[in-house]
Design an enzyme around this catalytic site. Structure first.
Site, PDB file in Angstrom:
ATOM      1  N   ARG A   1      -7.892  -7.846  -8.542  1.00  4.81           N
ATOM      2  CA  ARG A   1      -8.619  -9.116  -8.735  1.00  4.81           C
ATOM      3  C   ARG A   1     -10.095  -8.826  -8.941  1.00  4.81           C
ATOM      4  NH1 ARG A   1     -11.360  -8.992  -3.800  1.00  4.81           N
ATOM      5  NH2 ARG A   1     -10.147  -7.970  -2.170  1.00  4.81           N
TER       6      ARG A   1
ATOM      7  N   LYS B   1       0.807  -1.219   0.000  1.00  6.36           N
ATOM      8  CA  LYS B   1       0.000   0.000   0.000  1.00  6.36           C
ATOM      9  C   LYS B   1       0.838   1.266   0.000  1.00  6.36           C
ATOM     10  CE  LYS B   1      -4.116  -1.997   2.076  1.00  6.36           C
ATOM     11  NZ  LYS B   1      -5.157  -1.830   3.089  1.00  6.36           N
TER      12      LYS B   1
ATOM     13  N   GLU C   1      -2.320   7.376   8.109  1.00  8.74           N
ATOM     14  CA  GLU C   1      -3.228   8.129   7.251  1.00  8.74           C
ATOM     15  C   GLU C   1      -4.150   8.970   8.120  1.00  8.74           C
ATOM     16  OE1 GLU C   1      -4.406   5.301   3.478  1.00  8.74           O
ATOM     17  OE2 GLU C   1      -5.966   5.808   4.889  1.00  8.74           O
TER      18      GLU C   1
ATOM     19  N   HIS D   1     -14.695  -3.044   9.240  1.00  6.95           N
ATOM     20  CA  HIS D   1     -14.028  -2.708   7.978  1.00  6.95           C
ATOM     21  C   HIS D   1     -14.241  -3.746   6.892  1.00  6.95           C
ATOM     22  CE1 HIS D   1     -12.255   0.490  10.248  1.00  6.95           C
ATOM     23  NE2 HIS D   1     -11.551  -0.329  11.011  1.00  6.95           N
TER      24      HIS D   1
HETATM   25  P1  ADP Z   1     -13.779  -7.437  -1.462  1.00  2.60           P
HETATM   26  O1  ADP Z   1     -15.102  -7.351  -0.856  1.00  2.60           O
HETATM   27  O2  ADP Z   1     -13.066  -6.137  -1.439  1.00  2.60           O
HETATM   28  O3  ADP Z   1     -13.751  -8.153  -2.756  1.00  2.60           O
HETATM   29  P2  ADP Z   1     -13.023  -9.102   0.707  1.00  2.60           P
HETATM   30  O4  ADP Z   1     -11.759  -8.876   1.455  1.00  2.60           O
HETATM   31  O5  ADP Z   1     -14.307  -8.903   1.383  1.00  2.60           O
HETATM   32  O6  ADP Z   1     -12.844  -8.256  -0.583  1.00  2.60           O
HETATM   33  O7  ADP Z   1     -13.077 -10.548   0.044  1.00  2.60           O
HETATM   34  C1  ADP Z   1     -12.000 -11.374  -0.033  1.00  2.60           C
HETATM   35  C2  ADP Z   1     -12.071 -12.272   1.159  1.00  2.60           C
HETATM   36  O8  ADP Z   1     -13.012 -13.307   0.916  1.00  2.60           O
HETATM   37  C3  ADP Z   1     -10.799 -12.971   1.459  1.00  2.60           C
HETATM   38  O9  ADP Z   1      -9.991 -12.212   2.278  1.00  2.60           O
HETATM   39  C4  ADP Z   1     -11.254 -14.252   2.153  1.00  2.60           C
HETATM   40  O10 ADP Z   1     -11.377 -14.108   3.539  1.00  2.60           O
HETATM   41  C5  ADP Z   1     -12.613 -14.466   1.602  1.00  2.60           C
HETATM   42  N1  ADP Z   1     -12.656 -15.547   0.629  1.00  2.60           N
HETATM   43  C6  ADP Z   1     -11.674 -16.020  -0.113  1.00  2.60           C
HETATM   44  N2  ADP Z   1     -12.075 -16.997  -0.913  1.00  2.60           N
HETATM   45  C7  ADP Z   1     -13.384 -17.164  -0.672  1.00  2.60           C
HETATM   46  C8  ADP Z   1     -14.380 -18.029  -1.186  1.00  2.60           C
HETATM   47  N3  ADP Z   1     -14.112 -18.914  -2.139  1.00  2.60           N
HETATM   48  N4  ADP Z   1     -15.640 -17.904  -0.735  1.00  2.60           N
HETATM   49  C9  ADP Z   1     -15.929 -16.995   0.199  1.00  2.60           C
HETATM   50  N5  ADP Z   1     -15.020 -16.165   0.721  1.00  2.60           N
HETATM   51  C10 ADP Z   1     -13.761 -16.235   0.313  1.00  2.60           C
HETATM   52  P1  ADP Z   2      -8.313  -3.441   3.366  1.00  2.00           P
HETATM   53  O1  ADP Z   2      -7.096  -3.707   2.560  1.00  2.00           O
HETATM   54  O2  ADP Z   2      -8.306  -4.161   4.652  1.00  2.00           O
HETATM   55  O3  ADP Z   2      -9.556  -3.583   2.556  1.00  2.00           O
HETATM   56  P2  ADP Z   2      -8.724  -0.549   3.163  1.00  2.00           P
HETATM   57  O4  ADP Z   2      -7.606   0.428   3.121  1.00  2.00           O
HETATM   58  O5  ADP Z   2      -9.413  -0.818   1.892  1.00  2.00           O
HETATM   59  O6  ADP Z   2      -8.188  -1.893   3.790  1.00  2.00           O
HETATM   60  O7  ADP Z   2      -9.766  -0.055   4.254  1.00  2.00           O
HETATM   61  C1  ADP Z   2     -10.857  -0.853   4.652  1.00  2.00           C
HETATM   62  C2  ADP Z   2     -11.931   0.023   5.281  1.00  2.00           C
HETATM   63  O8  ADP Z   2     -11.423   0.748   6.410  1.00  2.00           O
HETATM   64  C3  ADP Z   2     -12.479   1.110   4.374  1.00  2.00           C
HETATM   65  O9  ADP Z   2     -13.484   0.645   3.533  1.00  2.00           O
HETATM   66  C4  ADP Z   2     -12.988   2.130   5.377  1.00  2.00           C
HETATM   67  O10 ADP Z   2     -14.220   1.728   5.906  1.00  2.00           O
HETATM   68  C5  ADP Z   2     -11.964   2.062   6.482  1.00  2.00           C
HETATM   69  N1  ADP Z   2     -10.892   3.064   6.272  1.00  2.00           N
HETATM   70  C6  ADP Z   2      -9.678   2.823   5.747  1.00  2.00           C
HETATM   71  N2  ADP Z   2      -8.928   3.932   5.711  1.00  2.00           N
HETATM   72  C7  ADP Z   2      -9.675   4.919   6.211  1.00  2.00           C
HETATM   73  C8  ADP Z   2      -9.446   6.339   6.457  1.00  2.00           C
HETATM   74  N3  ADP Z   2      -8.285   6.913   6.167  1.00  2.00           N
HETATM   75  N4  ADP Z   2     -10.454   7.047   6.999  1.00  2.00           N
HETATM   76  C9  ADP Z   2     -11.637   6.469   7.320  1.00  2.00           C
HETATM   77  N5  ADP Z   2     -11.897   5.160   7.118  1.00  2.00           N
HETATM   78  C10 ADP Z   2     -10.933   4.384   6.583  1.00  2.00           C
END
Ligand code: ADP
Ligand code: ADP
Ligand code: MG
Length: 508
Positions: free
Chosen positions: A296, A120, A204, A239
């Site tokens: 992804r 990041k 941040e 989060h």
């Molecule tokens: P996003 O909503 O941003 O796409 P998430 O972090 O919510 O990302 O989704 C990815 C997460 O889903 C992974 O960190 C893991 O915990 C979970 N995951 C991975 N593979 C599967 C799967 N086949 N079915 C359901 N959940 C999964």
């Molecule tokens: P991850 O890789 O775990 O998905 P993100 O950086 O995408 O981490 O942050 C996940 C969530 O955390 C965001 O969707 C938001 O709800 C909260 N968040 C992250 N950074 C901030 C920020 N600087 N200020 C307020 N909320 C934040």
């Protein structure tokens, strides 16, 4: 540009996303190969794929994360491409590189792009260079506690301490008070070390009243990059997203165009290829800042598919074959409104504890505008080893109100027995005035938790009760009718004429 048609795809994943990928492959005439762990012998993706190979014990680090084993199966089965889904190896640069080395197409970006965005801190620097607004904060990892204190003094509380390698809401700490800085720093560090093997953290500014808004992008190898508009993902718990919708209720046409252009610039700066997501955090005044890029397919991709009318998995595969995008930015439009609810096997009344187990009964919702991406079936046992997500329910409507009503109706239709699920909690979200109004932020669940944990009260339930009451009434009266029947007719038990006449007299 050379176009190499893909004929057989290995899906290096499980659950709903593996099934969803197989569906697009089927429609494209592409053979599919599933891989599975011990716990997944009876899983839907295994049944649904053309072929399936066992790759090891249940824990994912002994199966779904085993690069060597997966590549071996790819070769053995003659797969020419691998789709990683989300989670597991999907954002693993080493996996993308190894596929390339072995001459197997990785359906996703290059190892360099994954690495550049996976870290990041590096991603923040790349975005600053590309002119994309980032959350004010440090551009380097903080190396000492003194440095952290100094940076926080400059940025001003509240701040987020974040793991550079973070994901899934892990390795992140919100700090509001000076006295909590050092303990939060240590906490974030050790969590990051355990979860990601890397304890680099940065700081941040915490954005007040934050809205999570992300943009879907697609980029081909010819250098065309488009965005497929935004997704509003502010309904979060710890989060982690719970409900997503598109369009965002707070978005304006002007900001959408500007953010879309920034999302495209971000993808280009990352030398991106395939489907990806640029996540932004936005405040109430619609100021927005780059958060991170997910390299992804996203869990919530179906709402974009529904509103924009594009099958994202199909496009991922076509891009991986070397095809140019079949549309330009001006060809893409948003039509109507879509909402996704993530259905989890969890006990919402008991601190959302995962509740894996055997599904004894399931009825999935159907009907106009409804999509249910799942993988469980009656008699299936949800394993304890993986994410407890059962399915994703997507409802579309011409307007946001219509989409909410359709989601409400679909959640009502959705019946799962055997495991506790989040369905009722999601029904309450649909009923919550703050959700209905739109304009909610990431504190929505926390702020509404008392409301959300109550039993859903709804017109359908009343309808149900009225029906049950009528039925009970009906059967009681039947009993009375039988009592008054003549001995002959009750002996024959089939004097339907008489029965009907009496029933009519009861004016049922
Ligand atoms: P996003 O909503 O941003 O796409 P998430 O972090 O919510 O990302 O989704 C990815 C997460 O889903 C992974 O960190 C893991 O915990 C979970 N995951 C991975 N593979 C599967 C799967 N086949 N079915 C359901 N959940 C999964
Ligand atoms: P991850 O890789 O775990 O998905 P993100 O950086 O995408 O981490 O942050 C996940 C969530 O955390 C965001 O969707 C938001 O709800 C909260 N968040 C992250 N950074 C901030 C920020 N600087 N200020 C307020 N909320 C934040
Ligand atoms: Mg994120």
């Amino acid at each position: 540009m050379e176009i190499k048609p893909i004929t057989k795809v290995l899906i290096a994943n499980r659950g709903e996303i593996a099934v969803r990928i197989i569906r697009s492959c089927r429609e494209m005439g592409i053979h599919t190969v599933a891989v599975f762990s011990d716990a997944d012998r009876t899983s839907m993706h295994v049944r649904y794929a053309g072929e399936a190979y066992h790759i090891g014990p249940s824990p994912s680090n002994e199966s779904y994360l085993k690069i060597d084993k997966i590549l071996e199966v790819a070769k053995q089965s003659g797969a020419d491409a691998i789709h990683p889904g989300y989670g597991f190896l999907s954002e693993n640069a080493e996996f993308s590189r190894r596929c390339k080395e072995e001459g197997i197409i990785f359906i996703g970006p290059s190892p360099e792009a994954i690495m550049g965005m996976g870290d990041k801190i590096t991603a923040r620097r790349t975005m600053i260079k590309a002119g994309v607004p980032v959350v004010p904060g440090t551009t380097d990892a903080v190396t000492s506690e003194e440095e952290a204190l100094e940076s926080i003094r400059q940025i001003g509380l509240p701040v987020m301490i974040k793991a550079s390698a973070g994901g899934g809401g892990k390795g992140m700490r919100l700090v509001k008070e000076e006295s909590k800085i050092l303990s939060s720093l240590r906490g974030a560090r050790s969590e990051a070390k355990t979860a990601f093997g890397n304890d680099a953290v940065y700081i941040e500014k915490y954005i007040d009243s934050p809205h999570h808004i992300e943009f879907q992008i697609l980029a081909d190898r010819q250098g065309n990059t488009v965005h497929l508009f935004e997704r509003e993902c502010s309904v979060q718990r710890r989060h982690q997203k719970v409900v997503e919708e598109t369009p965002s209720p707070i978005m304006t046409e002007a900001v959408r165009a500007e953010m879309g252009a920034h999302a495209v610039a971000a993808a280009k700066a990352a030398n991106y290829e395939g489907a990806g997501t640029i996540e932004f955090i936005m405040d109430d005044n619609l100021n927005y800042y780059f958060l991170e890029m997910n390299t992804r397919l996203q869990v919530e991709h179906p709402i974009t598919e529904r509103v924009v009318g594009v099958d994202l998995v199909r496009e991922q595969i076509r891009i991986a074959e070397g095809n140019p995008l079949p549309f330009a930015q001006e060809d893409l439009h948003q039509s109507g409104h879509a909402i996704e609810c993530r259905i989890y096997a969890e006990d919402t009344d008991n601190n959302f504890m995962p509740n894996p187990g055997t599904i004894t009964h399931i009825t999935e919702p159907l009907g106009f505008g409804v999509r249910c991406d799942g993988y469980v079936y009656e008699g299936y046992t949800i394993p304890i080893y993986y994410d407890p997500m059962i399915s994703k329910l997507i409802a579309w409507g011409k307007t946001r109100e219509e989409a909410i009503e359709r989601m409400r109706r679909s959640l009502y239709e959705y019946k799962i027995s055997g495991v506790k699920t989040s369905i009722k909690f999601l029904e309450r979200i649909m009923d919550a005035p703050d959700f209905r109004k739109g304009g909610y932020n990431t504190h929505f669940i926390e702020d509404n938790i008392d409301f959300l944990l109550q039993e859903p009260e709804c017109a359908f339930e009343c309808e149900n009760l009225a029906l049950i009451a009528a039925f009970v009434d009906y059967t009681t009266k039947l009993h009375d009718i039988e009592q008054t029947m003549s001995p002959e007719s009750s002996r024959h038990g089939s004097d339907w004429k008489e029965f009907g006449r009496r029933l009519a007299a009861w004016r049922l």
